[in-house]
Write a protein that holds these residues in place. Structure first.
Motif, mmCIF file in Angstrom:
data_model
loop_
_atom_site.group_PDB
_atom_site.id
_atom_site.type_symbol
_atom_site.label_atom_id
_atom_site.label_comp_id
_atom_site.label_asym_id
_atom_site.label_seq_id
_atom_site.Cartn_x
_atom_site.Cartn_y
_atom_site.Cartn_z
ATOM 1 N N VAL A 205 1.128 -1.556 -0.275
ATOM 2 C CA VAL A 205 0.134 -0.391 0.290
ATOM 3 C C VAL A 205 0.582 1.673 0.069
ATOM 4 C CG1 VAL A 205 -1.367 1.543 0.946
ATOM 5 C CG2 VAL A 205 -1.585 -1.119 1.381
ATOM 6 N N THR A 223 -3.646 1.441 8.709
ATOM 7 C CA THR A 223 -3.585 0.551 8.112
ATOM 8 C C THR A 223 -1.796 -0.336 7.844
ATOM 9 O OG1 THR A 223 -4.447 1.916 6.751
ATOM 10 C CG2 THR A 223 -3.087 0.973 5.143
ATOM 11 N N VAL A 229 0.022 -6.480 4.803
ATOM 12 C CA VAL A 229 0.162 -5.485 4.391
ATOM 13 C C VAL A 229 1.624 -5.059 4.585
ATOM 14 C CG1 VAL A 229 -0.746 -2.451 4.340
ATOM 15 C CG2 VAL A 229 -1.932 -4.656 3.858
ATOM 16 N N VAL A 231 3.166 -0.839 4.513
ATOM 17 C CA VAL A 231 2.605 0.777 3.602
ATOM 18 C C VAL A 231 4.573 1.349 2.854
ATOM 19 C CG1 VAL A 231 2.413 2.641 4.908
ATOM 20 C CG2 VAL A 231 0.946 1.007 5.112
ATOM 21 N N ASP A 269 0.252 -1.987 -4.966
ATOM 22 C CA ASP A 269 -0.731 -2.867 -4.902
ATOM 23 C C ASP A 269 -2.337 -2.356 -5.008
ATOM 24 O OD1 ASP A 269 0.118 -5.830 -5.629
ATOM 25 O OD2 ASP A 269 0.822 -5.448 -3.576
ATOM 26 N N ILE A 270 -1.913 -1.324 -4.100
ATOM 27 C CA ILE A 270 -3.124 -0.222 -4.308
ATOM 28 C C ILE A 270 -2.095 1.409 -3.288
ATOM 29 C CG2 ILE A 270 -4.712 0.410 -1.975
ATOM 30 C CD1 ILE A 270 -5.173 -2.262 -1.117
ATOM 31 N N ALA A 272 -2.854 5.016 -1.904
ATOM 32 C CA ALA A 272 -3.733 5.133 -0.118
ATOM 33 C C ALA A 272 -3.063 6.698 -1.037
ATOM 34 C CB ALA A 272 -3.054 4.493 1.155
ATOM 35 N N VAL A 327 -8.847 0.259 2.784
ATOM 36 C CA VAL A 327 -7.987 -1.208 2.730
ATOM 37 C C VAL A 327 -7.608 -2.257 2.368
ATOM 38 C CG1 VAL A 327 -5.682 -1.357 2.931
ATOM 39 C CG2 VAL A 327 -5.743 1.241 2.640
ATOM 40 N N VAL A 331 -7.201 -5.348 -0.017
ATOM 41 C CA VAL A 331 -6.440 -6.881 0.418
ATOM 42 C C VAL A 331 -7.458 -7.736 0.263
ATOM 43 C CG1 VAL A 331 -5.002 -7.406 2.044
ATOM 44 C CG2 VAL A 331 -4.857 -4.829 1.626
ATOM 45 N N ARG A 337 -9.969 -5.550 -6.762
ATOM 46 C CA ARG A 337 -8.682 -5.050 -6.344
ATOM 47 C C ARG A 337 -8.126 -5.165 -7.326
ATOM 48 N NH1 ARG A 337 -5.782 -7.425 -3.034
ATOM 49 N NH2 ARG A 337 -4.025 -8.420 -5.066
#
Length: 381
Positions: A205, A223, A229, A231, A269-270, A272, A327, A331, A337
Motif C-alpha cells: 500500500v 493501515t 500489508v 505501507v 498494489d493499492i 492510499a 484498504v 486486500v 482490486r
C-alpha cells in the motif's frame, strides 16, 4: 504566442505547482510558443541543482515562509517588471498566485496585459494550519483580489471551482491537470522491486507526496498494522522525522524521480491518498495511470478523480479507521482490486499533458482575443 509564467514555485522544488509549470512550459516550446518563467530563487544550498531549460527562467529574491521554511516566497522586486518588459508577452500566466503572483497581477494590469490565473494551492487552509499570522478570511480576501483581477481563473477540480465561487471569485473555468501516461503505466511493475519492498510477500500500500503536516500521512498508522500489508511512503519534507515515529511499521523511501518512481508506483498494489486539502491530487492520477486502485478522502480534487466502486474507494476525510477498513477490503478481494486498477488506468489514459496543454493554449487565446465569455464556471472535459 509569447507567454510570461509567474509562479510561486519552480524547480528544483518538488510539488504540484512546480511540476505543472514545467510541463506547461515544455508544451509551449513544443508548439512553437515562447514561454518565460519568473520564479523565486531557491535556498542557497539547492541553487547548484538549478535545471537547464529550453526557455528562459528569471529568478527573483526570496525568503522562507514563516512556519514552513522549505517553501520560499518571491519578493516583489523591480526585476519582475524588467523581465516582463523584456519579454513583451501576449499573455501572463499566474501559477498559484499569492505573493509573487500578486505583484505580477498588478504589473500585468498596469501594462494592459491579459492574464490567466491558475488556482492550485489551498492557501487559506495552509494559513490556518501553519498559523501564519494572517487568518483564513484574510487569505481568501487576497485570493479574491488577485483572481478577480484576472481575465480568467482556472480551477483544477469541481470542488476547487465551487470554493472559489463561494468566496466571491468570478470568471472561473475548469482546467484539470495532465498525467504522463507513457511514464506511469502498469507494465513497469517489477517483481524485483516488490521483493525489495515487501520481502515477506505482503501486498504493498503506497503513498507518494510531500511529507508535510497538511498531507496527514500519519493517518496511515492503522493501515500499516494490517496483516499482510506493507505501507511504503515515497517522498520527503519537513514532517518526515515525526512521521517515521507516528508510522513506525512503514517503509520510508525518500523522494524518487523518473523511471525509479514509475517502477515503484507500478509495483504497488493499492494507492492510499491521505491529504484533505488537495485542490487536485496529481499523485492520485499518476497512481491510476500505473494501474492502481485508489483509496482517498471524499473531499477536494480526489472526488473528481476517483469513481467509487469503479476505480477505488472514497472515505471520510481524516478518518484513519475508514481508510484502513477500505484498504483491508481491497486486500481481501484480489479480483475487485485488480479490476479497479484496470479501470483506473482506462480512466486517465487520455489525460496527457499534451491534451491539457492544448486546452490551456485555448484559454490563452480566448483572453488575448478579449471579453465575451459569460462569468460562470465552465466545466471543460
Amino acid at each position: 504566442m509569447r507567454v510570461a509564467i509567474i509562479t510561486e514555485s519552480f524547480l528544483p522544488d518538488v510539488n504540484g505547482v512546480a511540476h505543472s509549470v514545467v510541463r506547461v512550459a515544455e508544451h509551449l516550446v513544443s508548439k512553437g510558443h515562447e514561454p518565460l518563467v519568473i520564479a523565486p530563487n531557491p535556498a542557497m544550498m539547492t541553487r547548484r541543482a538549478l535545471p537547464v531549460t529550453d526557455y528562459p527562467v528569471v529568478r527573483v529574491a526570496s525568503f522562507p515562509m514563516l512556519g514552513y521554511k522549505d517553501f520560499r516566497l518571491g519578493l516583489p522586486v523591480p526585476k519582475i517588471a524588467e523581465a516582463l518588459d523584456g519579454h513583451q508577452p501576449d499573455v501572463v500566466h499566474l501559477a498559484s498566485p499569492f505573493f509573487l503572483g500578486g505583484r505580477g497581477s498588478v504589473l500585468a494590469a498596469q501594462r494592459g496585459l491579459p492574464t490567466v490565473a491558475v488556482y492550485q494551492t489551498d492557501v487559506a487552509a495552509y494559513a490556518r494550519l501553519y498559523k501564519l499570522g494572517w487568518g483564513e478570511a484574510t487569505a481568501w480576501k487576497w485570493i479574491r483580489t488577485i483572481h478577480n483581477a484576472a481575465d480568467r481563473t482556472l480551477a483544477p477540480s469541481t470542488a476547487a471551482a465551487e470554493a472559489l465561487i463561494a468566496h466571491g471569485v468570478s470568471r472561473v473555468w475548469l482546467w484539470r491537470r495532465g498525467v504522463d501516461v507513457e511514464r506511469f503505466r502498469p507494465d513497469h511493475r517489477s517483481e524485483a522491486v516488490r521483493r525489495s519492498l515487501a520481502p515477506n510477500g505482503e501486498l504493498i500500500v503506497g503513498y507518494v507526496g510531500r511529507l508535510a503536516v497538511e498531507k496527514r500521512v500519519d493517518l496511515l498508522a492503522r493501515t500499516s498494522r494490517l496483516p499482510g500489508v506493507k505501507v511504503v511512503i515515497v517522498g520527503d519534507g519537513p514532517a518526515r522525522k515525526d512521521l517515521e515515529k507516528a508510522v513506525p511499521d512503514a517503509l520510508f523511501l525518500g523522494a524518487l524521480h523518473g523511471d525509479e518512481l514509475a517502477r515503484t508506483y507500478a509495483s504497488m498494489d493499492i494507492f492510499a491518498h491521505t491529504g484533505p486539502y488537495e485542490t487536485f491530487g496529481q499523485t492520485v492520477q499518476e497512481a491510476m495511470a500505473s494501474g492502481l486502485p485508489v483509496v482517498a478522502p471524499a473531499v477536494g480534487g480526489p472526488v473528481d478523480l476517483v469513481k467509487p466502486d469503479t476505480t477505488g474507494v472514497l472515505v471520510p476525510p481524516e478518518d484513519a479507521g475508514a481508510l484502513a477498513d477500505a484498504v483491508a477490503d481491497l486486500v481481501a478481494d484480489d479480483e475487485r482490486r485488480i479490476e479497479f486498477g484496470r479501470a483506473a488506468r482506462a480512466a486517465v489514459a487520455r489525460r496527457s499533458w499534451a491534451a491539457v496543454g492544448d486546452e490551456l493554449i485555448g484559454h490563452y487565446a480566448a483572453v488575448v482575443a478579449g471579453p465575451g465569455v459569460p462569468a460562470s464556471v465552465q466545466m471543460a472535459a
